[in-house]
Design a protein around this motif. Structure first.
Motif, PDB file in Angstrom:
ATOM      1  N   VAL A  83      13.840  -0.779  -2.840  1.00 36.04           N
ATOM      2  CA  VAL A  83      12.854  -1.339  -1.905  1.00 36.04           C
ATOM      3  C   VAL A  83      11.435  -1.104  -2.402  1.00 36.04           C
ATOM      4  CG1 VAL A  83      11.893  -1.093   0.415  1.00 36.04           C
ATOM      5  CG2 VAL A  83      14.356  -1.226   0.107  1.00 36.04           C
ATOM      6  N   ALA A  84      11.207   0.019  -3.087  1.00 37.73           N
ATOM      7  CA  ALA A  84       9.867   0.328  -3.587  1.00 37.73           C
ATOM      8  C   ALA A  84       9.558  -0.379  -4.899  1.00 37.73           C
ATOM      9  CB  ALA A  84       9.713   1.836  -3.763  1.00 37.73           C
ATOM     10  N   GLU A  85      10.584  -0.656  -5.724  1.00 42.50           N
ATOM     11  CA  GLU A  85      10.345  -1.183  -7.059  1.00 42.50           C
ATOM     12  C   GLU A  85      10.362  -2.709  -7.135  1.00 42.50           C
ATOM     13  OE1 GLU A  85      12.339   2.608  -9.475  1.00 42.50           O
ATOM     14  OE2 GLU A  85      13.498   0.795  -9.070  1.00 42.50           O
ATOM     15  N   ILE A  86      11.091  -3.361  -6.243  1.00 40.78           N
ATOM     16  CA  ILE A  86      11.247  -4.815  -6.319  1.00 40.78           C
ATOM     17  C   ILE A  86       9.982  -5.589  -5.919  1.00 40.78           C
ATOM     18  CG2 ILE A  86      12.485  -6.790  -5.341  1.00 40.78           C
ATOM     19  CD1 ILE A  86      14.038  -5.268  -7.468  1.00 40.78           C
ATOM     20  N   PRO A  87       9.265  -5.231  -4.848  1.00 42.35           N
ATOM     21  CA  PRO A  87       8.100  -6.037  -4.441  1.00 42.35           C
ATOM     22  C   PRO A  87       6.988  -6.003  -5.479  1.00 42.35           C
ATOM     23  CG  PRO A  87       8.828  -4.584  -2.661  1.00 42.35           C
ATOM     24  CD  PRO A  87       9.543  -4.147  -3.893  1.00 42.35           C
ATOM     25  N   SER A  88       6.103  -6.999  -5.410  1.00 42.54           N
ATOM     26  CA  SER A  88       4.929  -7.018  -6.278  1.00 42.54           C
ATOM     27  C   SER A  88       3.980  -5.889  -5.891  1.00 42.54           C
ATOM     28  CB  SER A  88       4.210  -8.367  -6.165  1.00 42.54           C
ATOM     29  OG  SER A  88       3.766  -8.586  -4.839  1.00 42.54           O
ATOM     30  N   VAL A  89       3.131  -5.497  -6.820  1.00 45.77           N
ATOM     31  CA  VAL A  89       2.238  -4.372  -6.593  1.00 45.77           C
ATOM     32  C   VAL A  89       1.285  -4.643  -5.432  1.00 45.77           C
ATOM     33  CG1 VAL A  89       0.369  -3.028  -7.612  1.00 45.77           C
ATOM     34  CG2 VAL A  89       2.389  -3.570  -8.974  1.00 45.77           C
ATOM     35  N   ARG A  90       0.750  -5.842  -5.380  1.00 49.53           N
ATOM     36  CA  ARG A  90      -0.260  -6.164  -4.362  1.00 49.53           C
ATOM     37  C   ARG A  90       0.339  -6.312  -2.965  1.00 49.53           C
ATOM     38  NH1 ARG A  90      -5.092  -8.587  -5.771  1.00 49.53           N
ATOM     39  NH2 ARG A  90      -4.783 -10.427  -4.466  1.00 49.53           N
ATOM     40  N   LEU A  91       1.649  -6.544  -2.883  1.00 44.78           N
ATOM     41  CA  LEU A  91       2.290  -6.755  -1.580  1.00 44.78           C
ATOM     42  C   LEU A  91       3.318  -5.665  -1.256  1.00 44.78           C
ATOM     43  CD1 LEU A  91       2.879 -10.620  -1.720  1.00 44.78           C
ATOM     44  CD2 LEU A  91       1.269  -9.409  -0.239  1.00 44.78           C
ATOM     45  N   ARG A  92       3.320  -4.592  -2.033  1.00 44.47           N
ATOM     46  CA  ARG A  92       4.393  -3.616  -1.875  1.00 44.47           C
ATOM     47  C   ARG A  92       4.443  -3.023  -0.473  1.00 44.47           C
ATOM     48  NH1 ARG A  92       3.703   0.657  -5.980  1.00 44.47           N
ATOM     49  NH2 ARG A  92       4.397  -0.999  -7.377  1.00 44.47           N
ATOM     50  N   SER A  93       3.318  -2.567   0.041  1.00 41.69           N
ATOM     51  CA  SER A  93       3.327  -1.914   1.354  1.00 41.69           C
ATOM     52  C   SER A  93       3.796  -2.865   2.442  1.00 41.69           C
ATOM     53  CB  SER A  93       1.929  -1.365   1.686  1.00 41.69           C
ATOM     54  OG  SER A  93       0.971  -2.409   1.711  1.00 41.69           O
ATOM     55  N   LYS A  94       3.373  -4.119   2.357  1.00 49.36           N
ATOM     56  CA  LYS A  94       3.762  -5.100   3.380  1.00 49.36           C
ATOM     57  C   LYS A  94       5.232  -5.493   3.226  1.00 49.36           C
ATOM     58  CE  LYS A  94      -0.879  -6.955   4.155  1.00 49.36           C
ATOM     59  NZ  LYS A  94      -1.547  -5.845   3.441  1.00 49.36           N
ATOM     60  N   SER A  95       5.703  -5.615   1.991  1.00 50.69           N
ATOM     61  CA  SER A  95       7.113  -5.945   1.768  1.00 50.69           C
ATOM     62  C   SER A  95       8.020  -4.815   2.264  1.00 50.69           C
ATOM     63  CB  SER A  95       7.375  -6.207   0.285  1.00 50.69           C
ATOM     64  OG  SER A  95       6.688  -7.352  -0.164  1.00 50.69           O
ATOM     65  N   ILE A  96       7.597  -3.571   2.043  1.00 53.54           N
ATOM     66  CA  ILE A  96       8.386  -2.433   2.515  1.00 53.54           C
ATOM     67  C   ILE A  96       8.423  -2.415   4.041  1.00 53.54           C
ATOM     68  CG2 ILE A  96       8.422   0.094   2.657  1.00 53.54           C
ATOM     69  CD1 ILE A  96       7.421   0.171  -0.214  1.00 53.54           C
ATOM     70  N   ALA A  97       7.283  -2.749   4.674  1.00 50.14           N
ATOM     71  CA  ALA A  97       7.255  -2.804   6.137  1.00 50.14           C
ATOM     72  C   ALA A  97       8.225  -3.866   6.656  1.00 50.14           C
ATOM     73  CB  ALA A  97       5.839  -3.099   6.618  1.00 50.14           C
ATOM     74  N   LEU A  98       8.251  -5.038   6.014  1.00 51.91           N
ATOM     75  CA  LEU A  98       9.175  -6.107   6.419  1.00 51.91           C
ATOM     76  C   LEU A  98      10.627  -5.688   6.175  1.00 51.91           C
ATOM     77  CD1 LEU A  98       7.227  -9.188   5.014  1.00 51.91           C
ATOM     78  CD2 LEU A  98       7.566  -8.621   7.426  1.00 51.91           C
ATOM     79  N   ALA A  99      10.866  -4.992   5.066  1.00 49.60           N
ATOM     80  CA  ALA A  99      12.221  -4.540   4.764  1.00 49.60           C
ATOM     81  C   ALA A  99      12.697  -3.531   5.805  1.00 49.60           C
ATOM     82  CB  ALA A  99      12.268  -3.928   3.368  1.00 49.60           C
ATOM     83  N   ARG A 100      11.823  -2.616   6.178  1.00 46.26           N
ATOM     84  CA  ARG A 100      12.198  -1.627   7.192  1.00 46.26           C
ATOM     85  C   ARG A 100      12.432  -2.298   8.542  1.00 46.26           C
ATOM     86  NH1 ARG A 100      14.843   3.094   7.131  1.00 46.26           N
ATOM     87  NH2 ARG A 100      14.504   4.203   9.093  1.00 46.26           N
ATOM     88  N   MET A 101      11.653  -3.330   8.850  1.00 46.71           N
ATOM     89  CA  MET A 101      11.859  -4.073  10.096  1.00 46.71           C
ATOM     90  C   MET A 101      13.246  -4.726  10.091  1.00 46.71           C
ATOM     91  SD  MET A 101       9.553  -7.118  11.753  1.00 46.71           S
ATOM     92  CE  MET A 101      10.058  -8.314  10.500  1.00 46.71           C
TER      93      MET A 101
END
Length: 310
Positions: free
Chosen positions: A200-218
């Motif tokens: 979950v931490a390595e797959i998203p792009s650097v600029r969108l990582r925090s937001k992608s992780i938030a969506l993944a946790r949701m």
């Protein structure tokens, strides 16, 4: 809270804000002295180059950008990685004491089995510390899901056999069912459980990582709500009364998760974020990530520009 106060800021976030000296200091704090030797200036330069490449490729910084272009694929993979934790049958672990009771174990023994289950989970996570550096994330996910699906289908089959046998044999099968759930817990905490957090931490792009992780946790939380609602119905004798046969349901969702992992989840192990970005931009199939060569620019001697988050 105290730990967070003293924790260093993310070097990637500092790079995006143009605070490069602070990024160097933070990166050095996050590096084990004597264990990892690297050129901190070169590492920061690669972070800058990666961030600039993503910006030039059109990667934005809003939640809407998570669903645009290449980032749609990266966001969906991150969401599915966390969702697979639920789909792989963790609902039976959450209600393990009740599951053991409905499988036919006495209440006291059901509680003891639950304690043993959590102890095995701790051992499994300790073992994962050694397996993660040695095996790929995708490899551990695939093997883990394959083993978990097999165990769940065996549990379901034991539930069917238990209903067809007399009481003395049924009691013995209850212990077998309980033992299989212990084995399930161990393999879950060696593979799918901890590996998910790396993916979950390595797959998203650097600029969108925090937001992608938030969506993944949701995604995880939504599926967890559904699982926590339907699992008691599966186990309750006054409701669906599936008992151990609930293993068939989660065995099926686990098998579907295995298929998704095989075709859609790439191998990020051993790749820099810059390499992963290039592979995603080239629309490389997930199965080919590990062996596809990537040419990166030589960042040695490159002047680090000042960057600001758009």
């Amino acid at each position: 809270m105290l730990g967070t106060i003293f924790a260093p800021e993310s070097p990637w976030w500092l790079v995006r804000k143009g605070r490069l000296e602070e990024a160097k200091a933070s990166l050095l704090r996050l590096t084990s002295p004597g264990r990892v030797e690297f050129d901190v200036d070169q590492a920061i330069t690669l972070m800058v180059v990666t961030t600039e490449n993503e910006r030039e490729a059109g990667t934005g910084t809003s939640y809407l950008d998570c669903f645009r272009g290449v980032d749609l694929r990266r966001t969906s993979i991150a969401c599915c990685c966390w969702g697979i934790q639920i789909l792989s049958g963790t609902g039976l672990r959450i209600y393990s004491t009740y599951f053991y009771q409905q499988a036919g174990l006495p209440t006291e023994q059901a509680f003891n089995m639950t304690i043993a289950q959590y102890a095995l989970g701790i051992v499994g996570v300790f073992l994962a510390w050694t397996t993660l550096p040695r095996f790929g994330r995708r490899t551990l996910y695939l093997w883990g899901l394959g083993i978990l699906a097999t165990i769940l289908l065996v549990i379901g089959s034991l539930g069917v056999a238990k209903a067809k046998h007399p009481a003395d044999m049924s009691n013995k099968l209850s212990w077998v069912v309980g033992s299989m759930l212990l084995v399930y817990t161990f393999f879950f905490d060696v593979t799918v459980g901890p590996v998910c957090y790396s993916l979950v931490a390595e797959i998203p792009s650097v600029r969108l990582r925090s937001k992608s992780i938030a969506l993944a946790r949701m995604t995880y939380n939504i599926l967890n709500i559904v699982s926590n609602i339907i699992t008691p119905y599966m186990l309750n004798p006054s409701a669906w009364n599936w008992g151990a046969k609930a293993g068939y349901f989660y065995g099926g969702t686990c098998a579907l998760s295995f298929m998704y992992t095989y075709f859609c989840i790439p191998e990020p192990s051993g790749r820099t974020y810059a390499e992963l970005g290039i592979l995603f931009q080239k629309k490389t199939p997930a199965r080919h990530f590990a062996r596809t060569p990537v040419d990166l620019p030589d960042v040695r001697g490159v002047e680090i520009p000042a960057t600001k988050e758009a």
